[in-house]
Write an enzyme that holds these catalytic residues in place. Structure first.
Site, PDB file in Angstrom:
ATOM      1  N   LYS A  81       0.867  -1.186   0.000  1.00 30.03           N
ATOM      2  CA  LYS A  81       0.000   0.000   0.000  1.00 30.03           C
ATOM      3  C   LYS A  81       0.896   1.225   0.000  1.00 30.03           C
ATOM      4  O   LYS A  81       2.029   1.170   0.483  1.00 30.03           O
ATOM      5  CB  LYS A  81      -0.890   0.015   1.257  1.00 30.03           C
ATOM      6  CG  LYS A  81      -2.178   0.761   1.050  1.00 30.03           C
ATOM      7  CD  LYS A  81      -3.169  -0.091   0.293  1.00 30.03           C
ATOM      8  CE  LYS A  81      -4.482   0.592   0.066  1.00 30.03           C
ATOM      9  NZ  LYS A  81      -5.475  -0.334  -0.492  1.00 30.03           N
TER      10      LYS A  81
ATOM     11  N   GLY B 183     -20.797   6.115   2.923  1.00 29.30           N
ATOM     12  CA  GLY B 183     -19.961   6.475   1.783  1.00 29.30           C
ATOM     13  C   GLY B 183     -20.775   6.440   0.510  1.00 29.30           C
ATOM     14  O   GLY B 183     -21.745   5.676   0.382  1.00 29.30           O
TER      15      GLY B 183
ATOM     16  N   GLY C 261     -18.865   6.870  -2.651  1.00 27.36           N
ATOM     17  CA  GLY C 261     -17.783   7.003  -3.627  1.00 27.36           C
ATOM     18  C   GLY C 261     -17.823   5.843  -4.603  1.00 27.36           C
ATOM     19  O   GLY C 261     -18.879   5.271  -4.883  1.00 27.36           O
ATOM     20  N   ASN C 262     -16.651   5.508  -5.109  1.00 24.47           N
ATOM     21  CA  ASN C 262     -16.574   4.463  -6.137  1.00 24.47           C
ATOM     22  C   ASN C 262     -17.175   3.146  -5.667  1.00 24.47           C
ATOM     23  O   ASN C 262     -17.997   2.544  -6.363  1.00 24.47           O
ATOM     24  CB  ASN C 262     -15.098   4.276  -6.540  1.00 24.47           C
ATOM     25  CG  ASN C 262     -14.905   3.062  -7.421  1.00 24.47           C
ATOM     26  OD1 ASN C 262     -14.528   1.997  -6.947  1.00 24.47           O
ATOM     27  ND2 ASN C 262     -15.189   3.206  -8.700  1.00 24.47           N
TER      28      ASN C 262
HETATM   29  P1  NAD Z   1     -13.968   7.278  -2.558  1.00 27.85           P
HETATM   30  O1  NAD Z   1     -12.966   8.323  -2.215  1.00 27.85           O
HETATM   31  O2  NAD Z   1     -14.443   7.139  -3.970  1.00 27.85           O
HETATM   32  O3  NAD Z   1     -15.290   7.452  -1.646  1.00 27.85           O
HETATM   33  C1  NAD Z   1     -15.233   7.563  -0.269  1.00 27.85           C
HETATM   34  C2  NAD Z   1     -16.633   7.945   0.190  1.00 27.85           C
HETATM   35  O4  NAD Z   1     -16.664   7.951   1.619  1.00 27.85           O
HETATM   36  C3  NAD Z   1     -17.079   9.334  -0.251  1.00 27.85           C
HETATM   37  O5  NAD Z   1     -18.447   9.285  -0.588  1.00 27.85           O
HETATM   38  C4  NAD Z   1     -16.884  10.188   0.994  1.00 27.85           C
HETATM   39  O6  NAD Z   1     -17.764  11.307   1.030  1.00 27.85           O
HETATM   40  C5  NAD Z   1     -17.265   9.169   2.054  1.00 27.85           C
HETATM   41  N1  NAD Z   1     -16.767   9.466   3.397  1.00 27.85           N
HETATM   42  C6  NAD Z   1     -15.521   9.813   3.792  1.00 27.85           C
HETATM   43  N2  NAD Z   1     -15.504   9.981   5.131  1.00 27.85           N
HETATM   44  C7  NAD Z   1     -16.744   9.739   5.568  1.00 27.85           C
HETATM   45  C8  NAD Z   1     -17.378   9.753   6.840  1.00 27.85           C
HETATM   46  N3  NAD Z   1     -16.688  10.037   7.938  1.00 27.85           N
HETATM   47  N4  NAD Z   1     -18.703   9.452   6.907  1.00 27.85           N
HETATM   48  C9  NAD Z   1     -19.415   9.166   5.798  1.00 27.85           C
HETATM   49  N5  NAD Z   1     -18.877   9.138   4.576  1.00 27.85           N
HETATM   50  C10 NAD Z   1     -17.575   9.418   4.470  1.00 27.85           C
HETATM   51  O7  NAD Z   1     -13.344   5.904  -2.019  1.00 27.85           O
HETATM   52  P2  NAD Z   1     -13.673   4.436  -2.501  1.00 27.85           P
HETATM   53  O8  NAD Z   1     -12.747   4.086  -3.604  1.00 27.85           O
HETATM   54  O9  NAD Z   1     -15.130   4.271  -2.674  1.00 27.85           O
HETATM   55  O10 NAD Z   1     -13.168   3.617  -1.226  1.00 27.85           O
HETATM   56  C11 NAD Z   1     -13.965   3.497  -0.050  1.00 27.85           C
HETATM   57  C12 NAD Z   1     -13.336   2.443   0.861  1.00 27.85           C
HETATM   58  O11 NAD Z   1     -13.205   1.221   0.142  1.00 27.85           O
HETATM   59  C13 NAD Z   1     -11.934   2.741   1.388  1.00 27.85           C
HETATM   60  O12 NAD Z   1     -11.800   2.150   2.656  1.00 27.85           O
HETATM   61  C14 NAD Z   1     -11.023   2.021   0.409  1.00 27.85           C
HETATM   62  O13 NAD Z   1      -9.775   1.703   0.983  1.00 27.85           O
HETATM   63  C15 NAD Z   1     -11.860   0.787   0.180  1.00 27.85           C
HETATM   64  N6  NAD Z   1     -11.553   0.075  -1.062  1.00 27.85           N
HETATM   65  C16 NAD Z   1     -11.646   0.691  -2.263  1.00 27.85           C
HETATM   66  C17 NAD Z   1     -11.388  -0.032  -3.416  1.00 27.85           C
HETATM   67  C18 NAD Z   1     -11.564   0.556  -4.769  1.00 27.85           C
HETATM   68  O14 NAD Z   1     -11.363  -0.167  -5.749  1.00 27.85           O
HETATM   69  N7  NAD Z   1     -11.962   1.803  -4.900  1.00 27.85           N
HETATM   70  C19 NAD Z   1     -10.986  -1.369  -3.323  1.00 27.85           C
HETATM   71  C20 NAD Z   1     -10.924  -1.975  -2.076  1.00 27.85           C
HETATM   72  C21 NAD Z   1     -11.212  -1.227  -0.950  1.00 27.85           C
END
Ligand code: NAD
Length: 428
Positions: free
Chosen positions: A107, A219, A221-222
């Protein structure tokens, strides 16, 4: 609450220790696996748009590469810490093992807030990150990817810098690239879809039709957006989502009991997954406190934001109707919360199983990049479904047979695979 709850690395180590005890690992193997093999800390000096200079702190942690090249994302976050990166690198090792992908775990991160950086400044940080670590990463040693607040454009800048320095085209160096520039179709959907594939299988085992279920997400996000997309295709109803309000520096939950409209909410969400609270209310969503997503009367909870969100303090507030917690985020549940979740008899699909779709598709992207031959989206998503379903069923069977909590079963399976690889190589 114990200190472990607030330090993701201590938390990851305590989860590992439990699996190591169950597996009766010898001391040397424990010592090797409870710490990263290698870690790099470096400074990234950047010229800002106004002509001033700033130095950003960067990290890369390679937890273990006994099963193949290390693999893991790069996060841009103002509160990034080395212990978060260490924990996430360890979870990547277990994740690639449980998904049965021939890769290890790593990471990376940079302490920065992209909200406050222009696009050219972000490009310089990406290029600077590669310049500092170029000797220690590559398609056969350590393959980065996007994570929180990094995206395909960041990956392409990093690839470009890597190729400029090495003088070769090596699209397999990094994954999460834009489609058409070495990216894989289906990568954007992969993590969220993967989460829901595990939920689909869990519901099948419980004899519950997804059409009769409701869910609440932390959340937007993605991960969350694509998990919601597939869940809605399965017939499920999402009634609440929460997100981080950048302006107010606090989170809010948005609820609509008759079900959220994904496209409508996406239309009022910024590129960081922040929902515009005024516009959401105009659309008729109730705005509730940030933690309200956890207290909803739903069947499924999906934490898909950040680590350390379900804790010993708030887990008691989980509604008694909740049957499944599917961890989209990495490390969203603390060990204290796990105790409460077990007492409540809630079925947990742990992070590195539930969200393994991302790294699985990253692996597909790397394979395609190395071959320079790209698959159709259906092919990618079909292979993803196969891998995720197989991984889920193997863990759930093992948990049932050995009467283990799902997190413990996932740990035992993956730690055992990695320990075996270390033994086979003669490391310990
Ligand atoms: P992202 O940045 O696209 O989205 C994160 C979301 O969380 C956003 O909507 C943000 O507003 C919200 N958020 C942040 N802090 C918050 C809080 N305190 N309360 C409520 N909402 C909050 O990130 P992502 O890619 O969707 O990743 C989210 C999680 O999934 C992370 O833990 C990441 O490590 C994990 N993850 C992501 C992937 C990937 O492929 N994107 C793969 C495995 C794990």
């Amino acid at each position: 609450m114990s200190d472990n709850s607030f330090n993701p690395f201590k938390m990851a180590q305590s989860q590992f220790d439990k699996a190591a005890d169950l597996l009766q690992l010898d001391q040397a193997t424990k010592d090797l696996l409870r710490n990263p093999l290698r870690e790099f800390h470096f400074s990234i000096p950047i010229r800002m748009d106004d002509g001033s200079h700033k130095v950003f702190q960067g990290f890369r942690v390679q937890h273990n590469d006994a099963r193949g090249p290390a693999k893991g994302g790069i996060r841009f976050h103002p509160q990034e810490t080395i212990d978060t990166v260490r924990a996430l690198s360890m979870w990547m090792t277990w994740k690639t093992a449980v998904a049965d992908i021939p890769l290890g775990g790593a990471k990376g991160g940079v302490i920065c807030d992209p909200h406050n950086l222009s696009s050219p400044e972000q490009e310089r940080i990406c290029r600077g990150w590669v310049r500092q670590i170029v000797k220690n990463v590559g398609p056969n040693s350590d393959i980065p990817a996007p994570d929180v607040m990094t995206n395909p454009q960041h990956m392409l800048w990093m690839l470009d810098e890597f190729e400029m320095i090495t003088g070769q085209k090596m699209p397999g160096f990094i994954t999460g690239k834009p489609v058409g520039m070495g990216g894989s179709l289906g990568r954007t959907e992969a993590t969220g879809y993967g989460v829901m594939i595990t939920v689909r299988e869990a519901l099948k085992e419980m004899n519950i039709n997804p059409e009769n279920t409701t869910a609440s997400f932390q959340g937007f996000g993605n991960v969350a957006q694509y998990a919601i997309e597939l869940y809605q295709q399965m017939g499920g109803k999402v009634i609440c989502v929460s997100s981080w309000g950048q302006k107010d520096q606090k989170s809010y939950s948005f609820r609509r009991k008759e079900g959220v409209d994904l496209k409508e909410l996406q239309s009022v969400t910024d590129s960081f997954g922040g929902i515009n609270k005024w516009k959401a209310q105009e659309f008729g969503y109730e705005m509730l406190p940030g933690e309200a997503w956890l207290e909803q009367e739903v069947d499924i909870l999906v934490p898909a934001a950040l680590e350390n969100q379900i804790t010993g303090e708030n887990a008691g507030k989980i509604n008694k109707q909740v049957k499944i917690i599917a961890e989209g985020a990495n490390g969203p549940t603390t060990p204290d919360a796990d105790i409460i979740i077990k007492e409540k008899n809630i079925y947990n699909i742990p992070d590195f199983l539930a969200n393994a779709g991302g790294v699985t598709c990253s692996y597909f992207e790397q394979v395609q990049s190395n071959m320079n031959y790209f698959w159709t989206k259906d092919e990618v998503l079909g292979k993803l479904d196969q891998k995720m379903t197989t991984a889920y069923i193997s863990v759930s069977d093992f948990a049932r047979k050995n009467k283990l909590y799902m997190r413990d079963a996932t740990y035992v399976i993956s730690v055992d695979k990695v320990a075996q690889a270390c033994h086979d190589r003669g490391w310990v």
